[in-house]
Scaffold this motif. Structure first.
Motif, PDB file in Angstrom:
ATOM      1  N   TYR A  69      16.890  52.346  55.997  1.00 18.51           N
ATOM      2  CA  TYR A  69      17.856  53.330  55.501  1.00 18.51           C
ATOM      3  C   TYR A  69      17.086  54.202  54.509  1.00 18.51           C
ATOM      4  CZ  TYR A  69      21.984  51.136  57.606  1.00 18.51           C
ATOM      5  OH  TYR A  69      22.934  50.667  58.496  1.00 18.51           O
ATOM      6  N   CYS A  70      17.288  55.513  54.571  1.00 20.29           N
ATOM      7  CA  CYS A  70      16.515  56.469  53.776  1.00 20.29           C
ATOM      8  C   CYS A  70      16.631  56.210  52.262  1.00 20.29           C
ATOM      9  CB  CYS A  70      16.979  57.884  54.104  1.00 20.29           C
ATOM     10  SG  CYS A  70      16.213  59.156  53.083  1.00 20.29           S
ATOM     11  N   GLY A  71      15.508  56.265  51.583  1.00 19.41           N
ATOM     12  CA  GLY A  71      15.466  56.036  50.138  1.00 19.41           C
ATOM     13  C   GLY A  71      16.075  57.173  49.336  1.00 19.41           C
ATOM     14  N   ASN A  72      16.313  58.283  49.988  1.00 23.19           N
ATOM     15  CA  ASN A  72      16.903  59.416  49.286  1.00 23.19           C
ATOM     16  C   ASN A  72      18.372  59.602  49.636  1.00 23.19           C
ATOM     17  OD1 ASN A  72      16.918  61.864  47.699  1.00 23.19           O
ATOM     18  ND2 ASN A  72      16.955  62.956  49.671  1.00 23.19           N
ATOM     19  N   CYS A  73      18.690  59.696  50.926  1.00 19.29           N
ATOM     20  CA  CYS A  73      20.078  59.993  51.318  1.00 19.29           C
ATOM     21  C   CYS A  73      20.818  58.760  51.839  1.00 19.29           C
ATOM     22  CB  CYS A  73      20.117  61.119  52.347  1.00 19.29           C
ATOM     23  SG  CYS A  73      19.532  60.648  53.987  1.00 19.29           S
ATOM     24  N   GLU A  74      20.134  57.609  51.939  1.00 23.66           N
ATOM     25  CA  GLU A  74      20.748  56.337  52.364  1.00 23.66           C
ATOM     26  C   GLU A  74      21.116  56.276  53.840  1.00 23.66           C
ATOM     27  OE1 GLU A  74      23.344  53.508  49.934  1.00 23.66           O
ATOM     28  OE2 GLU A  74      23.843  55.465  49.088  1.00 23.66           O
ATOM     29  N   ALA A 115       9.962  58.607  57.958  1.00 23.55           N
ATOM     30  CA  ALA A 115      10.413  59.945  57.577  1.00 23.55           C
ATOM     31  C   ALA A 115      11.882  60.052  57.934  1.00 23.55           C
ATOM     32  CB  ALA A 115       9.613  60.993  58.331  1.00 23.55           C
ATOM     33  N   CYS A 116      12.636  60.751  57.100  1.00 19.82           N
ATOM     34  CA  CYS A 116      14.068  60.918  57.343  1.00 19.82           C
ATOM     35  C   CYS A 116      14.312  62.285  57.973  1.00 19.82           C
ATOM     36  CB  CYS A 116      14.844  60.780  56.033  1.00 19.82           C
ATOM     37  SG  CYS A 116      16.616  61.094  56.237  1.00 19.82           S
ATOM     38  N   THR A 117      14.983  62.291  59.105  1.00 20.67           N
ATOM     39  CA  THR A 117      15.238  63.567  59.783  1.00 20.67           C
ATOM     40  C   THR A 117      16.453  64.272  59.175  1.00 20.67           C
ATOM     41  OG1 THR A 117      16.588  62.443  61.429  1.00 20.67           O
ATOM     42  CG2 THR A 117      14.280  62.786  61.978  1.00 20.67           C
ATOM     43  N   ALA A 118      17.220  63.536  58.354  1.00 18.32           N
ATOM     44  CA  ALA A 118      18.408  64.151  57.751  1.00 18.32           C
ATOM     45  C   ALA A 118      18.043  64.971  56.521  1.00 18.32           C
ATOM     46  CB  ALA A 118      19.424  63.076  57.387  1.00 18.32           C
ATOM     47  N   CYS A 119      17.198  64.406  55.638  1.00 14.27           N
ATOM     48  CA  CYS A 119      16.917  65.093  54.380  1.00 14.27           C
ATOM     49  C   CYS A 119      15.442  65.422  54.196  1.00 14.27           C
ATOM     50  CB  CYS A 119      17.421  64.257  53.201  1.00 14.27           C
ATOM     51  SG  CYS A 119      16.452  62.763  52.905  1.00 14.27           S
ATOM     52  N   GLY A 120      14.596  64.989  55.127  1.00 15.75           N
ATOM     53  CA  GLY A 120      13.178  65.315  55.040  1.00 15.75           C
ATOM     54  C   GLY A 120      12.362  64.381  54.158  1.00 15.75           C
ATOM     55  N   PHE A 121      13.036  63.434  53.531  1.00 20.58           N
ATOM     56  CA  PHE A 121      12.356  62.481  52.660  1.00 20.58           C
ATOM     57  C   PHE A 121      11.395  61.607  53.469  1.00 20.58           C
ATOM     58  CE2 PHE A 121      12.319  58.298  50.500  1.00 20.58           C
ATOM     59  CZ  PHE A 121      11.915  58.658  49.224  1.00 20.58           C
ATOM     60  N   SER A 122      10.325  61.228  52.844  1.00 25.66           N
ATOM     61  CA  SER A 122       9.374  60.342  53.505  1.00 25.66           C
ATOM     62  C   SER A 122       8.755  59.438  52.456  1.00 25.66           C
ATOM     63  CB  SER A 122       8.296  61.166  54.201  1.00 25.66           C
ATOM     64  OG  SER A 122       7.330  60.309  54.761  1.00 25.66           O
TER      65      SER A 122
HETATM   66 ZN   LIG Z   1      17.309  60.997  54.026  1.00 25.86          ZN
END
Ligand SMILES: [Zn+2]
Length: 581
Positions: free
Chosen positions: A221-226, A245-252
């Protein structure tokens, strides 16, 4: 009283098999059976079979003196897939949480619970307690986020090639069966829709993704947007360093999987991992799991990687609901076990599951059928009491009324459900009236208080108030139907006279039954006691028209509750007035 009912029904046969298999796999250890439920919204009544099947088997095993753990795995670490329609306190703004774990989504407004999953779990837990289901609840959020599955996750990553090879056998094939499985296991049914909406690869949800870095059966689960819209790009077996890498918020970020606790194995790997982790010997699943490529079948091929074995897994058939569709669609919700327990006692609901083998489908009645079902249940209860029930029927009855830990609370005076429903219908919440009428059913043995008829009375009242359409409710006439009374011919007038003359003497359920059937017999020159064999068939017609006349005069319709009950409910004085005395 909690003794075993050896090999008389499907439950005992499964218990034999499960005990034997458990002894083979883990001698001397408690038997482990399992269910899985997803608190992604109100838990549908149809999904109760997922719990009742292993519950009944576990209970039989307990009755035989073995230790059993019935695990209910709460799949509360699954992603939030969609905002269910018609849930109070929820609006479209909940859509922003799609992709997060169910335990990270806010509970509906006004809820006393800390998050979405807990809110819907709580309702189910309450119903299971009422049903006498003893279980160990396991929160998958707790398991994953505490690192309980650390070894299993690292192991799965190490053997991702083997897992990929198993899954590859099914990837090229169409997967309709799998989507149905999702339904049966209370998993999402709208996979195709989601994939289209989110543009993720086909099967990614279930199987894990094959990104540029190869196949990985694990999703953070993304560390930024969950959200779980992440792709694992690299993984190093030695250091356990994983980059996603998160495709929702770009966080990696790059994390060390040996100490990272915010992600989960993909479903088709998660399930068999848990079989191995818990040593599950028995876990049923929906009938669609019989197809190749379904998660139960695939799980059977993957579980060995975790050093475990596939449980014995009967496929259970669909449980339908009758009479709820119209009501629920207008409300937008789904029928839940709590809805069923509002209109029927736990014993009746348990019986519905106990008396049918898992592969037989059946319906749970919210319509008029519930009255017939209760009649059938009361007849069985009487047969059990006098020892005349068949062994399999007696076994189902025993599983309905008690568990290994004792009897379920029962209604002290279980008066017929249809009578209680009629009384509740006619008295419309006036408890003193209800008590009077119920006491007159059997004047020699009156009720001291309405509580003696509870909780069955409350269930029947709830059924009348929530599931009987307004146009089928009984409304007793306020004034006599003068026109109808005036239009009666001599025979019609005589029938009313005979009834009124016998009223005082026959004022009980049995007495009035005898009286209303007897009036047409007497009019035709027979004794009121004459049996059907001694009577010409025309008597039936005469009885039908007499009853229709009474219904018209009392409630202004062709039909209504059974007449003796209706007469008692209306009360002697008012009956006399409405019948023109
Ligand atoms: Zn994210």
């Amino acid at each position: 009283m909690a003794q075993s009912t050896e090999t008389t029904d499907w439950v005992s046969r499964f218990a034999d098999e499960v005990i034997e298999e458990s002894e083979r796999r883990a001698p001397g250890k408690p038997v482990v059976v399992a269910s899985g439920l997803s608190p992604s919204g109100p838990i549908h009544l149809g999904n109760l079979r997922e719990v009742m099947t292993p519950h009944l088997v576990a209970d039989e095993i307990r009755r035989r003196g073995y230790q059993v753990r019935h695990l209910i795995s709460w799949d509360d670490y699954d992603r939030y897939r969609k905002v269910p329609a018609g849930v109070a306190g929820v609006d479209e703004s909940w859509a922003e949480h799609i992709g997060k774990p169910l335990t990270s989504v806010p509970a509906p407004r006004g809820s006393a619970h800390p998050n979405w999953a807990e809110h819907f779990k709580a309702a189910m837990i309450e119903s299971l307690a009422e049903l006498g289901v003893e279980f160990d609840g396991i929160s998958q959020t707790e398991q994953y986020t505490s690192g309980a599955y650390r070894e299993q996750i690292l192991h799965a990553m190490k053997h991702r090639g083997d897992i990929d090879a198993v899954l590859a056998q099914y990837r090229t094939k169409p997967k309709p069966a799998d989507q149905k499985k999702q339904q049966a296991k209370q998993k999402p049914v709208d996979e195709a829709e989601l994939e289209a909406a989110e543009g993720s690869g086909a099967a990614a949800e279930d199987d894990g993704s094959s990104g540029t870095g190869g196949y990985f059966p694990y999703k953070p689960y993304c560390g930024n947007c969950e959200k779980d819209l992440t792709t694992v790009t690299t993984y190093d077996d030695d250091s356990t360093e994983l980059t996603y890498a998160c495709t929702a918020c770009g966080f990696s970020e790059t994390v060390r999987l040996s100490e990272f606790n915010r992600g989960k194995l993909v479903w088709k790997v998660d399930w068999p991992m848990r079989w191995a982790y818990e040593g599950v010997v028995f876990e049923p699943s929906g009938v669609d799991h019989s197809s190749p490529g379904s998660s139960f079948q695939v799980g059977g091929q993957i579980v060995g990687i975790f050093g475990g074995k596939q449980p014995i897994g009967p496929m259970y058939a669909f449980v339908g609901i009758s009479g709820m569709a119209k009501m629920s669609s207008s409300r937008g919700g789904v029928p839940t076990p709590a809805d069923a327990l509002k209109i029927m006692e736990p014993q009746l609901l348990r019986w519905l599951y106990a008396r049918r083998r898992p592969n037989q489908s059946f319906k749970i009645a919210f319509d008029q059928e519930i009255q017939r079902l209760y009649d059938e249940w009361d007849r069985l209860d009487a047969k059990v009491a006098d020892g005349s029930a068949l062994p399999a029927d007696a076994a189902a009855h025993s599983r309905a009324v008690r568990t290994a830990s004792g009897e379920l609370p029962r209604t002290p005076r279980p008066l017929p459900y249809r009578t209680l429903a009629s009384v509740a219908d006619i008295t419309a919440g006036h408890e003193d009236q209800a008590l009077r009428i119920l006491s007159e059913l059997d004047p020699a043995n009156p009720l001291a208080s309405l509580d003696e008829a509870r909780p069955r009375y409350d269930r029947a009242e709830a059924w009348i108030n929530t599931h009987v359409p307004a146009d089928q409710r009984t409304v007793v006439r306020a004034e006599p139907d003068a026109e109808l009374l005036k239009s009666l011919d001599e025979q019609g007038r005589e029938s009313l006279r005979l009834l009124l003359d016998g009223l005082a003497e026959h004022w009980s359920l049995d007495g009035l039954t005898h009286l209303v059937y007897g009036v047409p017999k007497v009019q035709a020159g027979f004794s009121a006691d004459a049996t059907p064999k001694e009577l010409p068939p025309e008597i039936k017609t005469a009885q039908r028209s007499f009853f229709a006349l009474l219904y018209h005069l009392l409630v202004g319709r062709d039909t209504g509750p059974r007449l003796p009950t209706l007469l008692l409910a209306v009360g002697q004085d008012r009956v006399r007035t409405l019948l023109g005395e």
